[in-house]
Motif scaffolding. Structure first.
Motif, PDB file in Angstrom:
ATOM      1  N   ILE A 136      -2.683   2.301  -9.723  1.00  0.00           N
ATOM      2  CA  ILE A 136      -3.095   4.645  -9.652  1.00  0.00           C
ATOM      3  C   ILE A 136      -4.089   4.909  -9.715  1.00  0.00           C
ATOM      4  O   ILE A 136      -5.739   4.813 -10.199  1.00  0.00           O
ATOM      5  CB  ILE A 136      -1.802   5.341 -10.262  1.00  0.00           C
ATOM      6  CG1 ILE A 136      -2.104   5.129 -12.013  1.00  0.00           C
ATOM      7  CG2 ILE A 136      -1.125   4.960 -10.489  1.00  0.00           C
ATOM      8  CD1 ILE A 136      -1.708   5.517 -13.454  1.00  0.00           C
ATOM      9  N   SER A 137      -5.210   6.149  -8.650  1.00  0.00           N
ATOM     10  CA  SER A 137      -6.040   6.573  -9.084  1.00  0.00           C
ATOM     11  C   SER A 137      -6.041   7.725 -10.010  1.00  0.00           C
ATOM     12  O   SER A 137      -4.796   8.846  -9.207  1.00  0.00           O
ATOM     13  CB  SER A 137      -6.285   6.468  -7.395  1.00  0.00           C
ATOM     14  OG  SER A 137      -6.722   5.451  -7.047  1.00  0.00           O
ATOM     15  N   ASP A 153      -9.311   4.203 -11.841  1.00  0.00           N
ATOM     16  CA  ASP A 153      -8.028   3.594 -11.514  1.00  0.00           C
ATOM     17  C   ASP A 153      -7.747   3.247 -12.849  1.00  0.00           C
ATOM     18  O   ASP A 153      -8.193   2.612 -13.345  1.00  0.00           O
ATOM     19  CB  ASP A 153      -8.714   2.130 -10.978  1.00  0.00           C
ATOM     20  CG  ASP A 153      -8.569   3.159  -8.966  1.00  0.00           C
ATOM     21  OD1 ASP A 153      -8.220   4.233  -8.541  1.00  0.00           O
ATOM     22  OD2 ASP A 153      -9.540   2.682  -8.765  1.00  0.00           O
ATOM     23  N   ASP A 159       0.680  -0.994   0.066  1.00  0.00           N
ATOM     24  CA  ASP A 159      -0.163  -0.122   0.384  1.00  0.00           C
ATOM     25  C   ASP A 159       1.090   0.971   0.225  1.00  0.00           C
ATOM     26  O   ASP A 159       1.656   1.277   0.716  1.00  0.00           O
ATOM     27  CB  ASP A 159      -0.960   0.094   1.204  1.00  0.00           C
ATOM     28  CG  ASP A 159      -1.992  -1.134   0.725  1.00  0.00           C
ATOM     29  OD1 ASP A 159      -2.200  -1.575  -0.108  1.00  0.00           O
ATOM     30  OD2 ASP A 159      -2.451  -1.677   2.047  1.00  0.00           O
ATOM     31  N   ALA A 160       0.370   1.942  -1.142  1.00  0.00           N
ATOM     32  CA  ALA A 160       1.171   3.656  -1.162  1.00  0.00           C
ATOM     33  C   ALA A 160       0.609   4.674  -1.138  1.00  0.00           C
ATOM     34  O   ALA A 160       0.758   4.287  -2.896  1.00  0.00           O
ATOM     35  CB  ALA A 160       2.567   2.665  -2.193  1.00  0.00           C
ATOM     36  N   GLY A 161      -0.220   4.674  -0.865  1.00  0.00           N
ATOM     37  CA  GLY A 161      -0.801   6.239  -0.976  1.00  0.00           C
ATOM     38  C   GLY A 161       0.280   7.394  -1.531  1.00  0.00           C
ATOM     39  O   GLY A 161       0.312   8.989  -0.824  1.00  0.00           O
ATOM     40  N   PHE A 162       1.217   7.612  -2.328  1.00  0.00           N
ATOM     41  CA  PHE A 162       2.019   8.485  -2.445  1.00  0.00           C
ATOM     42  C   PHE A 162       1.179   9.732  -3.936  1.00  0.00           C
ATOM     43  O   PHE A 162       0.844   9.038  -4.594  1.00  0.00           O
ATOM     44  CB  PHE A 162       3.328   8.252  -3.290  1.00  0.00           C
ATOM     45  CG  PHE A 162       4.151   7.285  -2.179  1.00  0.00           C
ATOM     46  CD1 PHE A 162       4.292   8.251  -1.211  1.00  0.00           C
ATOM     47  CD2 PHE A 162       4.087   5.765  -2.080  1.00  0.00           C
ATOM     48  CE1 PHE A 162       5.331   7.660  -0.630  1.00  0.00           C
ATOM     49  CE2 PHE A 162       4.913   5.041  -1.732  1.00  0.00           C
ATOM     50  CZ  PHE A 162       5.542   6.062  -0.183  1.00  0.00           C
ATOM     51  N   GLU A 163       1.336  10.961  -3.450  1.00  0.00           N
ATOM     52  CA  GLU A 163       1.525  12.055  -4.677  1.00  0.00           C
ATOM     53  C   GLU A 163       2.502  11.592  -5.817  1.00  0.00           C
ATOM     54  O   GLU A 163       3.182  11.806  -5.165  1.00  0.00           O
ATOM     55  CB  GLU A 163       1.457  12.869  -4.059  1.00  0.00           C
ATOM     56  CG  GLU A 163      -0.031  12.837  -3.135  1.00  0.00           C
ATOM     57  CD  GLU A 163      -0.006  14.614  -2.688  1.00  0.00           C
ATOM     58  OE1 GLU A 163       0.271  15.519  -3.459  1.00  0.00           O
ATOM     59  OE2 GLU A 163      -1.118  15.635  -1.462  1.00  0.00           O
ATOM     60  N   THR A 174      -2.691   9.726  -7.727  1.00  0.00           N
ATOM     61  CA  THR A 174      -2.195   8.852  -6.207  1.00  0.00           C
ATOM     62  C   THR A 174      -2.218   6.956  -6.245  1.00  0.00           C
ATOM     63  O   THR A 174      -2.168   6.599  -6.979  1.00  0.00           O
ATOM     64  CB  THR A 174      -3.328   8.948  -5.481  1.00  0.00           C
ATOM     65  OG1 THR A 174      -3.184  10.792  -5.267  1.00  0.00           O
ATOM     66  CG2 THR A 174      -2.833   8.648  -4.022  1.00  0.00           C
ATOM     67  N   THR A 175      -0.717   7.033  -5.904  1.00  0.00           N
ATOM     68  CA  THR A 175      -0.845   5.867  -5.947  1.00  0.00           C
ATOM     69  C   THR A 175      -1.565   4.932  -4.863  1.00  0.00           C
ATOM     70  O   THR A 175      -1.400   5.451  -4.070  1.00  0.00           O
ATOM     71  CB  THR A 175       0.839   4.962  -5.683  1.00  0.00           C
ATOM     72  OG1 THR A 175       1.231   5.522  -4.742  1.00  0.00           O
ATOM     73  CG2 THR A 175       1.947   5.769  -6.928  1.00  0.00           C
ATOM     74  N   ARG A 176      -1.788   3.520  -5.664  1.00  0.00           N
ATOM     75  CA  ARG A 176      -3.011   2.844  -4.622  1.00  0.00           C
ATOM     76  C   ARG A 176      -1.545   1.980  -3.885  1.00  0.00           C
ATOM     77  O   ARG A 176      -2.287   1.540  -2.919  1.00  0.00           O
ATOM     78  CB  ARG A 176      -4.086   2.585  -4.884  1.00  0.00           C
ATOM     79  CG  ARG A 176      -4.994   3.274  -5.181  1.00  0.00           C
ATOM     80  CD  ARG A 176      -6.519   3.084  -5.529  1.00  0.00           C
ATOM     81  NE  ARG A 176      -6.964   2.610  -4.798  1.00  0.00           N
ATOM     82  CZ  ARG A 176      -7.764   1.566  -5.040  1.00  0.00           C
ATOM     83  NH1 ARG A 176      -8.229   0.813  -6.033  1.00  0.00           N
ATOM     84  NH2 ARG A 176      -8.480   0.469  -4.176  1.00  0.00           N
ATOM     85  N   ASN A 177      -1.557   1.167  -5.078  1.00  0.00           N
ATOM     86  CA  ASN A 177      -0.178   0.469  -4.494  1.00  0.00           C
ATOM     87  C   ASN A 177       0.671   0.400  -5.115  1.00  0.00           C
ATOM     88  O   ASN A 177       0.525   0.734  -6.180  1.00  0.00           O
ATOM     89  CB  ASN A 177      -0.807  -0.746  -4.747  1.00  0.00           C
ATOM     90  CG  ASN A 177      -1.537  -2.021  -5.578  1.00  0.00           C
ATOM     91  OD1 ASN A 177      -0.312  -1.492  -6.155  1.00  0.00           O
ATOM     92  ND2 ASN A 177      -2.686  -2.509  -5.034  1.00  0.00           N
TER      93      ASN A 177
END
Length: 118
Positions: A40-41, A77, A12-16, A29-32
């Motif tokens: 990505i979202s 997504d 899990d990685a919620g990175f911008e 935003t990365t979801r994983n």
């Protein structure tokens, strides 16, 4: 046996971040994320099969830059498969995934598997 065909640990990685497709830059935003791809979202305009580049800033002057292709989309997504990255980006990606993985040593085993396929 699980029906999940994934062979790489996803963390899990919620990175911008942002994705570049052609001349279009889209904040996402990365979801994983794994050693081979990312979910990505925010990429609702990304088309399946599109070549793209993911930029993941880690700190000022430090970023992961990865070339890839959009494998599928659903709503906002998109799943991106990584196709190429430079050595420094790979080093940062490996560390990022390893630090966030529930079994960090498994990431090194996956790394060996990735290199055996090339």
């Amino acid at each position: 046996m699980s029906s999940d065909k994934r062979r790489n640990t996803r963390v899990d990685a919620g990175f911008e971040a942002y994705v570049t497709v052609g001349d279009v830059v889209t904040p996402v935003t990365t979801r994983n994320i794994s050693l081979k791809g990312a979910l990505i979202s925010g990429c609702g305009d990304c088309d399946r099969g599109a070549r793209c580049e993911l930029h993941l800033p880690l700190s000022p002057g430090v970023r992961i830059v990865v070339d890839g292709v959009i494998k599928w989309t659903k709503g906002d997504d998109a799943a991106m498969a990584f196709t190429e990255m430079d050595e420094l980006s790979f080093t940062f990606l490996h560390r990022l995934v390893r630090l966030n993985a529930p079994e960090p040593d498994a990431i090194d085993d996956e790394l060996l598997d990735v290199f055996e396929k090339f």
